[in-house]
Design a protein around this motif. Structure first.
Motif, PDB file in Angstrom:
ATOM      1  N   VAL A 179       0.068  10.151   8.750  1.00 57.21           N
ATOM      2  CA  VAL A 179       0.000   8.968   7.898  1.00 57.21           C
ATOM      3  C   VAL A 179      -1.377   8.867   7.254  1.00 57.21           C
ATOM      4  O   VAL A 179      -2.398   8.924   7.950  1.00 57.21           O
ATOM      5  N   VAL A 180      -1.390   8.705   5.919  1.00 57.35           N
ATOM      6  CA  VAL A 180      -2.625   8.404   5.207  1.00 57.35           C
ATOM      7  C   VAL A 180      -2.724   6.889   5.104  1.00 57.35           C
ATOM      8  O   VAL A 180      -1.887   6.242   4.475  1.00 57.35           O
ATOM      9  N   CYS A 181      -3.744   6.310   5.734  1.00 54.73           N
ATOM     10  CA  CYS A 181      -3.875   4.856   5.793  1.00 54.73           C
ATOM     11  C   CYS A 181      -4.673   4.328   4.599  1.00 54.73           C
ATOM     12  O   CYS A 181      -5.183   5.079   3.773  1.00 54.73           O
ATOM     13  N   ALA A 182      -4.777   3.001   4.531  1.00 56.14           N
ATOM     14  CA  ALA A 182      -5.360   2.354   3.356  1.00 56.14           C
ATOM     15  C   ALA A 182      -6.827   2.712   3.152  1.00 56.14           C
ATOM     16  O   ALA A 182      -7.333   2.648   2.025  1.00 56.14           O
ATOM     17  N   ASP A 183      -7.543   3.089   4.219  1.00 57.01           N
ATOM     18  CA  ASP A 183      -8.947   3.461   4.080  1.00 57.01           C
ATOM     19  C   ASP A 183      -9.118   4.944   3.753  1.00 57.01           C
ATOM     20  O   ASP A 183     -10.254   5.440   3.701  1.00 57.01           O
ATOM     21  N   GLY A 184      -8.006   5.663   3.560  1.00 58.95           N
ATOM     22  CA  GLY A 184      -8.066   7.087   3.250  1.00 58.95           C
ATOM     23  C   GLY A 184      -8.092   7.977   4.469  1.00 58.95           C
ATOM     24  O   GLY A 184      -8.077   9.210   4.337  1.00 58.95           O
ATOM     25  N   SER A 185      -8.124   7.411   5.661  1.00 59.61           N
ATOM     26  CA  SER A 185      -8.098   8.223   6.879  1.00 59.61           C
ATOM     27  C   SER A 185      -6.705   8.780   7.107  1.00 59.61           C
ATOM     28  O   SER A 185      -5.706   8.204   6.683  1.00 59.61           O
ATOM     29  N   VAL A 186      -6.645   9.914   7.799  1.00 56.76           N
ATOM     30  CA  VAL A 186      -5.372  10.550   8.142  1.00 56.76           C
ATOM     31  C   VAL A 186      -5.174  10.421   9.643  1.00 56.76           C
ATOM     32  O   VAL A 186      -6.017  10.849  10.439  1.00 56.76           O
ATOM     33  N   ARG A 187      -4.060   9.819  10.021  1.00 56.23           N
ATOM     34  CA  ARG A 187      -3.766   9.607  11.431  1.00 56.23           C
ATOM     35  C   ARG A 187      -2.479  10.326  11.813  1.00 56.23           C
ATOM     36  O   ARG A 187      -1.546  10.400  11.013  1.00 56.23           O
ATOM     37  N   THR A 188      -2.451  10.824  13.035  1.00 56.69           N
ATOM     38  CA  THR A 188      -1.232  11.376  13.605  1.00 56.69           C
ATOM     39  C   THR A 188      -0.699  10.367  14.608  1.00 56.69           C
ATOM     40  O   THR A 188      -1.372  10.057  15.602  1.00 56.69           O
ATOM     41  N   ALA A 189       0.469   9.840  14.313  1.00 55.76           N
ATOM     42  CA  ALA A 189       1.044   8.767  15.129  1.00 55.76           C
ATOM     43  C   ALA A 189       2.185   9.295  15.976  1.00 55.76           C
ATOM     44  O   ALA A 189       3.075   9.990  15.480  1.00 55.76           O
ATOM     45  N   SER A 190       2.158   8.942  17.248  1.00 56.35           N
ATOM     46  CA  SER A 190       3.220   9.316  18.180  1.00 56.35           C
ATOM     47  C   SER A 190       3.186   8.324  19.334  1.00 56.35           C
ATOM     48  O   SER A 190       2.409   7.371  19.327  1.00 56.35           O
TER      49      SER A 190
END
Length: 480
Positions: A179-190
């Motif tokens: 997921v690319v979040c609103a601040d531009g960070s990329v997160r892996t969610a599980s």
């Protein structure tokens, strides 16, 4: 030369050529101004023709890095942003004529790991892309009923389809997402990483970021499944649906079934008896390992009355998944849908559905009844953001037409039919089956999410406090 875009705060932002060149240089994909690039048609145009206008500026992304750059560019300038994956949003939520469209529809890769029974799916993939690859191994994950539907919008909104009773919703089979979040960070969610984000995207829509890849759990399905598709005269709907109700309530979890009413077109190869004939189609899939046994289980659905035509047979699962495609051509129909859940499908409710099905405003408007339960109801309502885990029935009025001059009358019919059904409904709605006309984007979120809305608001406040992602069934950031 400059291009003017709408900001999220309602003001206007003027972007010069130099600024646009900056975005173009940052992307591996392409930047398109409005409709000024006839040599580069949209990879996946909007499905609902009411929202076919091109965005003022489109970033056509090729991967996660492009999405990051587009999000950062828009955030720095406060631009109104829309996100398009499959472009199949009934409410036109993947269309933003005055803003920046982040377009993932060229990102359609699917990688299958048959040993681990997992599929990694890019954010712009369509259902048909996934079914094609997974069925090569006799595997599937629960997805929708039209192969051109986008995986992203379907999954983020829950995900009903032909396998729900046995294997749950699409979001129930998600095991990981990038997921690319609103601040531009990329997160892996599980379940183990960014668990709050993972909880929220399973039913909470596009409020929390741009999902660039999904990893789904797969199940042994097909390649041949038992399929029932029986067309009864529409005037028999009251009798047919009563009998269907009794069958559906007692059916095993291998069976997912629904009833759809429509006027069947004069399609080549179909018998004349159903040409331009109003019909009630009783449909079902049995996803067990033995198609012949499945056909035996489905046999009662072929005997609910006197059929006009019966398409029931063992059939490739991928064919079943595309069988309703001709009734939902991309970019050709105008659409306004509304839905609600029922705790009981009473005789009075069936009679109301039958009467409304008989007075539809046009031949391609559908009145549908879905049987829910099984694995969908086995999940706790607070285990994912998708909260509706108890209603055994859902009805939807899929008002569809082609002439813009019919907009007002068609929408009015859809609203009145829905209002009439509220006396039988439990007050909850399915957000993927909603219209947007003169309704706020957050309409229905309170009834759809119930007690989960408070937690969703907190997660939204943590990940997107400025409501950067607002072109969706919007959840207002609520700290605390």
């Amino acid at each position: 030369m400059t291009v003017t875009l709408l900001r999220a705060d309602g003001a206007r932002e003027h972007l010069s050529d130099d600024v646009l060149d900056e975005l173009d240089a940052a992307l591996r994909g392409t930047v398109v101004l409005g409709g000024t690039d006839p040599g580069a048609p949209e990879p996946c145009p909007e499905w609902n023709a009411m929202y076919g206008d091109p965005a003022a500026l489109t970033a056509r992304c090729t991967g996660t890095a492009d999405v990051v750059e587009a999000v950062r560019f828009a955030r720095e300038r406060g631009l109104l942003v829309g996100v398009r994956a499959g472009g199949h949003s009934v409410a036109g939520l993947s269309s933003v004529p005055d803003g920046l469209l982040i377009d993932l529809s060229g990102m359609r890769g699917v990688m299958v790991d048959p040993q681990r029974r997992l599929a990694r799916v890019q954010g712009g993939a369509l259902l048909g892309d996934v079914d094609r690859e997974t069925q090569a191994f006799g595997l599937a994950t629960p997805l929708g009923r039209v192969s051109e539907t986008g995986v992203a919008g379907l999954t983020l909104g829950g995900g009903y389809g032909h396998l729900n009773a046995k294997y749950g919703l699409s979001c129930d089979n998600l095991v990981e997402a990038q997921v690319v979040c609103a601040d531009g960070s990329v997160r892996t969610a599980s379940e183990t990483d960014d668990a709050d984000l993972f909880w929220a995207i399973r039913g909470g829509g596009g409020n929390f970021g741009v999902v660039t890849s999904f990893t789904f759990r797969l199940h042994p399905v097909g390649p041949i499944v038992a399929f029932a598709g029986v067309m009864y005269p529409l005037e028999d709907l009251g009798t047919v649906e009563r009998s269907w109700r009794e069958y559906a309530a007692a059916a095993p979890d291998e069976v997912t079934t629904f009833v759809v009413t429509m006027t069947f077109p004069a399609a080549p190869g179909m018998p004349e008896i159903i040409h331009d004939r109003p019909v009630a189609i009783v449909a079902a899939v049995h996803c067990g390992p033995d198609p012949d046994e499945g056909m035996r289980v489905l046999q009662p659905l072929r005997e609910l009355g006197t059929p006009l035509f019966d398409l029931s047979q063992p059939m490739p699962y991928a064919v079943v998944q595309a069988s309703f495609d001709p009734f939902f051509p991309r970019g050709a129909l105008r659409a306004y849908w509304k839905s609600q859940y029922l705790d009981e499908l009473s005789d009075d409710a069936i009679d109301t559905l039958a009467r409304r099905a008989a007075d539809r405003p046009g031949p391609i408007t559908l009145v549908n009844t879905f049987r829910l339960g099984g694995a969908v109801h086995a999940v706790d309502p607070e285990a994912t953001a998708f909260a509706e885990r108890t209603s055994p029935w859902m009805v939807s009025f899929d008002t569809m037409w082609s002439d813009p001059e019919q907009d007002e009358a068609a929408i009015a019919w859809g609203r009145s039919a829905w209002e009439e059904m509220t006396k039988y409904g439990n007050g909850r709605v399915f957000l993927n089956f909603t219209g947007r006309q003169d309704e706020p984007l957050q309409a229905g979120t309170d009834t759809a999410f119930g007690r989960n809305l408070r937690r969703l608001g907190r997660i939204k406040a943590d990940l997107d406090p400025d409501n950067f992602f607002q072109m969706n069934n919007n959840i207002i950031p609520t700290p605390g």
